[in-house]
Scaffold this motif. Structure first.
Motif, PDB file in Angstrom:
ATOM      1  N   LEU A 222      -2.181 -21.460  15.218  1.00  0.00           N
ATOM      2  CA  LEU A 222      -1.917 -21.920  14.223  1.00  0.00           C
ATOM      3  C   LEU A 222      -1.170 -20.929  13.300  1.00  0.00           C
ATOM      4  O   LEU A 222      -0.844 -19.825  14.582  1.00  0.00           O
ATOM      5  CB  LEU A 222      -3.140 -20.919  12.904  1.00  0.00           C
ATOM      6  N   GLU A 223       0.029 -21.804  12.706  1.00  0.00           N
ATOM      7  CA  GLU A 223       1.103 -20.981  12.315  1.00  0.00           C
ATOM      8  C   GLU A 223       1.480 -21.046  10.554  1.00  0.00           C
ATOM      9  O   GLU A 223       0.865 -21.946  10.228  1.00  0.00           O
ATOM     10  CB  GLU A 223       2.216 -21.531  12.735  1.00  0.00           C
ATOM     11  N   ARG A 224       1.990 -19.441  10.280  1.00  0.00           N
ATOM     12  CA  ARG A 224       2.010 -19.291   8.599  1.00  0.00           C
ATOM     13  C   ARG A 224       2.897 -20.875   8.292  1.00  0.00           C
ATOM     14  O   ARG A 224       3.829 -20.965   8.721  1.00  0.00           O
ATOM     15  CB  ARG A 224       2.664 -17.883   8.742  1.00  0.00           C
ATOM     16  N   ARG A 225       2.953 -21.065   7.022  1.00  0.00           N
ATOM     17  CA  ARG A 225       3.646 -22.181   6.311  1.00  0.00           C
ATOM     18  C   ARG A 225       4.774 -21.139   5.993  1.00  0.00           C
ATOM     19  O   ARG A 225       4.379 -19.958   5.293  1.00  0.00           O
ATOM     20  CB  ARG A 225       2.989 -23.169   5.075  1.00  0.00           C
ATOM     21  N   LEU A 226       5.196 -21.336   5.902  1.00  0.00           N
ATOM     22  CA  LEU A 226       6.870 -20.317   5.746  1.00  0.00           C
ATOM     23  C   LEU A 226       8.116 -21.501   4.082  1.00  0.00           C
ATOM     24  O   LEU A 226       7.970 -22.642   4.732  1.00  0.00           O
ATOM     25  CB  LEU A 226       7.806 -19.721   6.568  1.00  0.00           C
TER      26      LEU A 226
ATOM     27  N   THR B 198       8.093 -25.203   5.786  1.00  0.00           N
ATOM     28  CA  THR B 198       7.617 -25.567   7.320  1.00  0.00           C
ATOM     29  C   THR B 198       7.450 -24.435   8.048  1.00  0.00           C
ATOM     30  O   THR B 198       6.528 -23.619   7.989  1.00  0.00           O
ATOM     31  CB  THR B 198       9.177 -25.759   7.933  1.00  0.00           C
ATOM     32  N   ALA B 199       6.401 -24.891   9.246  1.00  0.00           N
ATOM     33  CA  ALA B 199       5.515 -24.207   9.841  1.00  0.00           C
ATOM     34  C   ALA B 199       5.751 -22.572  10.340  1.00  0.00           C
ATOM     35  O   ALA B 199       7.829 -23.236  10.853  1.00  0.00           O
ATOM     36  CB  ALA B 199       5.267 -24.409  11.607  1.00  0.00           C
TER      37      ALA B 199
ATOM     38  N   ALA C 171      -0.672 -21.257   0.789  1.00  0.00           N
ATOM     39  CA  ALA C 171      -0.056 -22.114   1.367  1.00  0.00           C
ATOM     40  C   ALA C 171      -1.195 -21.839   2.629  1.00  0.00           C
ATOM     41  O   ALA C 171      -1.125 -20.867   3.955  1.00  0.00           O
ATOM     42  CB  ALA C 171       0.632 -23.037   1.571  1.00  0.00           C
ATOM     43  N   GLU C 172      -2.158 -22.881   3.386  1.00  0.00           N
ATOM     44  CA  GLU C 172      -3.270 -22.908   3.679  1.00  0.00           C
ATOM     45  C   GLU C 172      -1.637 -22.767   6.013  1.00  0.00           C
ATOM     46  O   GLU C 172      -1.080 -23.420   5.748  1.00  0.00           O
ATOM     47  CB  GLU C 172      -3.993 -24.913   4.590  1.00  0.00           C
ATOM     48  N   PRO C 173      -2.508 -22.251   6.463  1.00  0.00           N
ATOM     49  CA  PRO C 173      -1.298 -21.887   7.480  1.00  0.00           C
ATOM     50  C   PRO C 173      -1.950 -23.606   8.528  1.00  0.00           C
ATOM     51  O   PRO C 173      -2.117 -24.584   8.271  1.00  0.00           O
ATOM     52  CB  PRO C 173      -2.408 -21.617   8.848  1.00  0.00           C
ATOM     53  N   VAL C 174      -0.475 -23.714   9.304  1.00  0.00           N
ATOM     54  CA  VAL C 174      -0.522 -25.316   9.934  1.00  0.00           C
ATOM     55  C   VAL C 174      -0.911 -25.342  11.610  1.00  0.00           C
ATOM     56  O   VAL C 174      -0.750 -24.393  12.345  1.00  0.00           O
ATOM     57  CB  VAL C 174       1.169 -25.181  10.328  1.00  0.00           C
ATOM     58  N   ALA C 175      -2.239 -26.042  12.255  1.00  0.00           N
ATOM     59  CA  ALA C 175      -2.816 -25.989  13.342  1.00  0.00           C
ATOM     60  C   ALA C 175      -1.266 -26.679  14.606  1.00  0.00           C
ATOM     61  O   ALA C 175      -0.908 -27.913  14.128  1.00  0.00           O
ATOM     62  CB  ALA C 175      -3.600 -26.213  12.929  1.00  0.00           C
TER      63      ALA C 175
END
Length: 305
Positions: A179-183, A252-253, A273-277
């Motif tokens: 998972l990656e944070r949204r920035l 973006t991720a 914001a939900e993280p990016v899978a």
């Protein structure tokens, strides 16, 4: 010098009457290139490992198939016509492509191509490359950037791909490896850039620059009555260039920030914001033998603190 079979009968117009049936085959093209390169039928026959008569017959059949004269033949010399030179040049390109195809098919399991669209694996990219080389030196790893929804997988540019949104269809299998944070990406002089983080509501009145083909951001992240205006882009460099002007913002991720630091652009976490899978995808009916090893290594890297 005996040139073998009698030459084909000239016909009107092009000099030879084209025969019915399919166009030239690889055997005929190899024959022409050998004759041109070796300067005659005898040496071409030696290179090809066939008789001189077979070379003559093959060349004659190619000329009939094309309906043109490719060689000028006398009792002592063989020289290509202007058309023959052009056809030989095309033949070399075709044969090179075929040889590359055969080599690619034969070496498919000694090479691993992983596609990605905007960013590969962010801060894990270098670790992945180094650890893979140490653990699996027999399988050459290549990262391939292809800005398409499947990051090159559907186009045949890679063996598996890193994507950050699900691929539709039953042709593919996938595994979430992290998972990656949204920035949020902002111009460095944007008032929001002075904050440590932002909220989705802070961006509702702004123009959001998005890539609908490969991007992870859509207006649906916001409530229907608070969605930002959008503009489209299809390239990460263009995306960053426009954002740096302050005309638009982006989301973006986290991997994009790691892979594309840019003067004039700052990244801030979007805390609500939900993280990016992050998904690894591959062909369901033709997985690369190293697929499981890639999934395991990437999962380990993303879980590391």
């Amino acid at each position: 010098m005996d040139l073998g079979e009698r030459e084909p009968r000239p016909g009107p117009g092009l000099g030879l009457v084209p025969g019915p049936g399919p166009g030239p085959d690889l055997r005929q093209l190899r024959c022409l290139v050998a004759i041109v390169d070796e300067g005659g039928f005898t040496d071409a026959a030696a290179v090809l490992g066939v008789s001189q008569a077979a070379v003559s017959r093959t060349l004659a059949s190619l000329e009939r198939a094309l309906g043109v004269r490719l060689l000028r033949r006398t009792s002592r010399t063989v020289t290509p016509t202007a058309t023959g030179l052009r056809v030989a040049a095309h033949a070399r390109r075709v044969l090179a492509e075929v040889d590359a195809l055969v080599q690619d098919a034969a070496s498919g399991h000694t090479r691993l191509r992983i596609g990605y669209a905007w960013s590969a694996l962010g801060r894990h990219t270098l670790d992945f490359q180094r650890q893979w080389a140490a653990r699996r030196p027999e399988t050459d790893l290549q990262l391939v950037r292809v800005n398409s929804a499947s990051a090159g997988l559907a186009e045949g540019a890679c063996d598996m791909a890193v994507v950050r949104r699900p691929l539709e269809g039953r042709r593919f299998d996938s595994a979430i490896v992290g998972l990656e944070r949204r920035l949020c990406a902002l111009a460095a002089d944007d008032p929001l850039a002075r904050r440590r983080s932002v909220r989705l509501a802070d961006l509702g009145g702004r123009t959001l620059l998005i890539d609908r083909r490969t991007g992870t951001t859509t207006p649906e992240l916001w409530p229907p009555d608070a969605r930002p205006a959008t503009e489209e882009t299809h390239d990460v460099d263009d995306w960053l260039t426009v954002i740096a002007t302050g005309r638009s913002v982006g989301m973006t991720a986290e991997s994009t920030a790691n892979q594309y630091p840019r003067p004039g652009v700052v990244y801030r976490p979007v805390r609500d914001a939900e993280p990016v899978a992050v998904r690894l995808v591959w062909w369901r009916d033709d997985p690369h033998p190293a697929t499981q090893a890639v999934v395991e290594l990437l999962t380990t890297l993303y879980r590391a603190p």
